[in-house]
Design an enzyme around this catalytic site. Structure first.
Site, PDB file in Angstrom:
ATOM      1  CG  ASP A   1      -1.943   1.055   1.247  1.00 37.64           C
ATOM      2  OD1 ASP A   1      -2.793   1.013   0.340  1.00 37.64           O
ATOM      3  OD2 ASP A   1      -1.926   1.934   2.136  1.00 37.64           O
TER       4      ASP A   1
ATOM      5  CD  GLU B   1      -2.083   2.254  -3.691  1.00 31.85           C
ATOM      6  OE1 GLU B   1      -3.129   2.857  -3.933  1.00 31.85           O
ATOM      7  OE2 GLU B   1      -1.446   2.439  -2.629  1.00 31.85           O
TER       8      GLU B   1
HETATM    9  C1  NOJ Z   1      -4.453   2.959  -0.942  1.00 26.90           C
HETATM   10  C2  NOJ Z   1      -5.595   2.040  -0.668  1.00 26.90           C
HETATM   11  O1  NOJ Z   1      -5.866   1.306  -1.828  1.00 26.90           O
HETATM   12  C3  NOJ Z   1      -6.737   2.902  -0.207  1.00 26.90           C
HETATM   13  O2  NOJ Z   1      -7.945   2.185  -0.139  1.00 26.90           O
HETATM   14  C4  NOJ Z   1      -6.378   3.506   1.116  1.00 26.90           C
HETATM   15  O3  NOJ Z   1      -7.386   4.401   1.526  1.00 26.90           O
HETATM   16  C5  NOJ Z   1      -5.047   4.270   1.029  1.00 26.90           C
HETATM   17  N1  NOJ Z   1      -4.051   3.566   0.301  1.00 26.90           N
HETATM   18  C6  NOJ Z   1      -4.506   4.533   2.399  1.00 26.90           C
HETATM   19  O4  NOJ Z   1      -4.036   3.358   2.978  1.00 26.90           O
END
Ligand code: NOJ
Length: 553
Positions: free
Chosen positions: A213, A270
């Protein structure tokens, strides 16, 4: 680049990974929220779909302020979702079916309920406990102003002031997301070691990989300069907290840990970074995959999509890394809506951009485009990620009652942006509305009682209904995945562009395999084309607008 035979290549080079948003997948205990046992009961469905791996969104104990992306304990399971034993059984059972298992790891921030953050709040400024997070004194005469001008992704300042143990207002802490998600200090050795332990904890339990993440966010520019004072701001994506060179050092350490286990364990980033930066995360001693958000961000437009595919492949040249195509996830508007309304996918904070003009929305056209897009993505070289419900052609739910919206974006945008709940509505498994369309085992549970209410008519997208219809979206995905699985080199390997008109994206792959996607007026396929699969039934050699075809010839 010539590739080793598929059996010898790391699985992640061409895997199709299915994303499960656990809260909305399948509810085994009738509480209106999905859970681990629910997923387990649906493994046969996933096997029949033909995916190679699943990625499960955070399942750790969490106050659920951002539905699991606020982790209170990285080495356990949220009681609402099950237990560690359940998790282990799910991992083992998936493996038994030949399905790889990826968990989500959230290293940029924890929940404010994490023991470390609670300890930090109780401890004095400058203490070791505070150093695990990003605490700073405020500016102004009495420290009443935030330490800098950084803004939270969900809206408002990225700093929150705390009340110290003596009852006085004191330091501020950084939260790039909600105030309940304090950012870790990645300069702190204990933080780094803790995450290495977490990786090992899950690797020991057999997980095959981690979806990381905010993978571009952990390291901040030294001195935490104001965004507005930063000269790099000429580039709108440059921020002193995104994509700092120091993140790569972390991934090099993580890669060593992955490689100390057998079976090609991996990380998928991500990382919302520029197309030029992305390959840096994919260097041979770093991560295996990184979601291609440039592709996700493409409007339904031949020129844009082709350009983005070309750029992606060009940027990856020489790295040896595969592309990771993706259209949907739990953060973006469903592609049925986006493709119909000419919307981009990422970085939405303007409420108008989230759904576009709904008065003009055509679900028929959106669904046709979504189907055509599916065949495009699944014919491209590399791996692909599918978000639960994408294979059912689920549209975005744009009319969730305001008092039911849970995404922190809604609140933090000053109740302007409805946020991401519209793509998180629980999955319809049965046409019959009992048990929230089969989402829940409690048959008395109504569509309104699922954690997010399901809209009227949700049953028309249900799995059991689509199973009866060979022309459904579900069958299109099943057929496409089966063909992909049986074609050596369709996932990984080379692509050759073909000229077939301005409005047609056309390319061939190994073994005389062709994919044509028509965005404009009807075109004719070459003589002798032997159709393998099309996104809607074809008449002869005619390929109508918003249609894709796979053929040999
Ligand atoms: C990316 C995640 O996919 C999202 O759902 C989340 O709110 C943010 N990162 C913060 O962790």
């Amino acid at each position: 680049m010539s590739l080793a035979p598929r059996a010898e290549r790391p699985w992640w080079r061409d895997a199709v990974t299915y994303q499960i948003y656990i809260r909305s997948y399948a509810d085994s205990n009738g509480d209106g929220k999905g859970d681990v046992e629910g997923i387990r009961s649906r493994l046969p469905y996933l096997k029949a779909l033909g995916i190679n791996a699943i990625w499960i969104t955070p399942w750790y104990p969490s106050p659920q302020k951002d539905h699991g992306y606020d982790v209170a304990d990285y080495m356990d399971i949220e009681p609402d979702y099950g237990t560690l034993e359940h998790a282990q059984e799910l991992i083992n059972e998936a493996h038994g079916l030949g399905i790889k298992f990826i968990v989500d790891i959230v290293p940029n921030h924890s929940s404010d309920q994490h023991v470390w953050f609670q300890e930090a709040l109780r401890s004095a400024p400058g203490s070791a406990a505070r150093d695990r997070y990003m605490f700073r004194d405020g500016k102004g005469e009495n420290g009443e102003l935030p330490p800098n001008d950084w803004e939270a992704v969900f809206g408002g300042s990225a700093w929150q002031r705390i009340v110290e143990a003596d009852g006085q207002l004191g330091q501020w802490y950084l939260h790039l997301f909600a105030e309940s998600q304090p950012d870790f200090n990645w300069e702190n050795k204990e933080v780094r070691e803790h995450f290495e332990d977490i990786l090992r904890f899950w690797l020991d339990r057999g997980v095959d990989g981690f979806r990381i993440d905010v993978a571009h966010g952990m390291v901040k520019e030294p001195g935490l300069p104001d965004v507005k004072a930063d000269s790099k701001m000429l580039d709108k994506d440059a921020r002193p907290y995104w994509d700092q060179p120091g993140v790569h050092e972390i991934y090099r350490e993580w890669r060593k840990i992955f490689d100390s286990y057998s079976g090609h364990r991996m990380g998928v980033a991500e990382a919302w970074v520029s197309a030029e930066s992305l390959p840096l995360y994919l260097r041979p001693d770093e991560l295996a995959n990184s979601f291609n958000f440039q592709f996700l961000d493409s409007k339904w437009d031949a020129k844009i999509i082709k350009k983005n595919i070309k750029e992606t492949l060009k940027n990856l040249e020489g790295t040896g890394a595969p592309a990771s195509w993706v259209y949907e996830n739990h953060d973006v508007t469903r592609k049925v809506n986006r493709f119909d309304r000419g919307l981009r996918g990422g970085g939405v904070s303007d409420p108008k951009q989230r759904y576009g003009n709904m008065k003009k929305f055509s679900i028929v056209r959106g669904t046709q485009r979504a189907a055509a897009g599916a065949l495009l993505m699944l014919a491209l070289p590399g791996g692909a990620y599918i978000y639960q419900g994408e294979e059912l052609g689920l549209p975005e739910v744009t009319d969730i009652p305001k008092d039911r919206l849970e995404d922190p974006r809604w609140r933090m945008s000053g109740f302007k942006d409805p946020g991401r709940d519209g793509c998180r509505v629980p999955i319809p498994w049965t046409e019959n509305p009992d048990g929230a369309y089969g989402f829940s085992t409690r048959h008395s549970l109504t569509a309104q009682e699922a954690w997010l209410p399901q809209p009227k008519g949700w049953g028309s997208f249900a799995v059991d209904k689509q199973e009866q219809n060979q022309n459904s979206m579900l069958w299109l995905y099943r057929k496409a995945l089966k063909i992909r699985q049986n074609e050596e080199g369709l996932g990984d390997g080379e692509l050759t562009w073909i000229k077939a008109g301005k409005e047609v994206v056309a390319f061939s792959r190994e073994g005389n395999f062709n994919c044509w996607v028509n965005f404009g007026k009807t075109v004719k396929l070459p003589k002798g084309a032997k159709v393998i699969l099309s996104s809607q039934p074809l008449k002869g050699r005619k390929l109508p607008k918003d249609t894709s075809v796979w053929f040999r010839g």
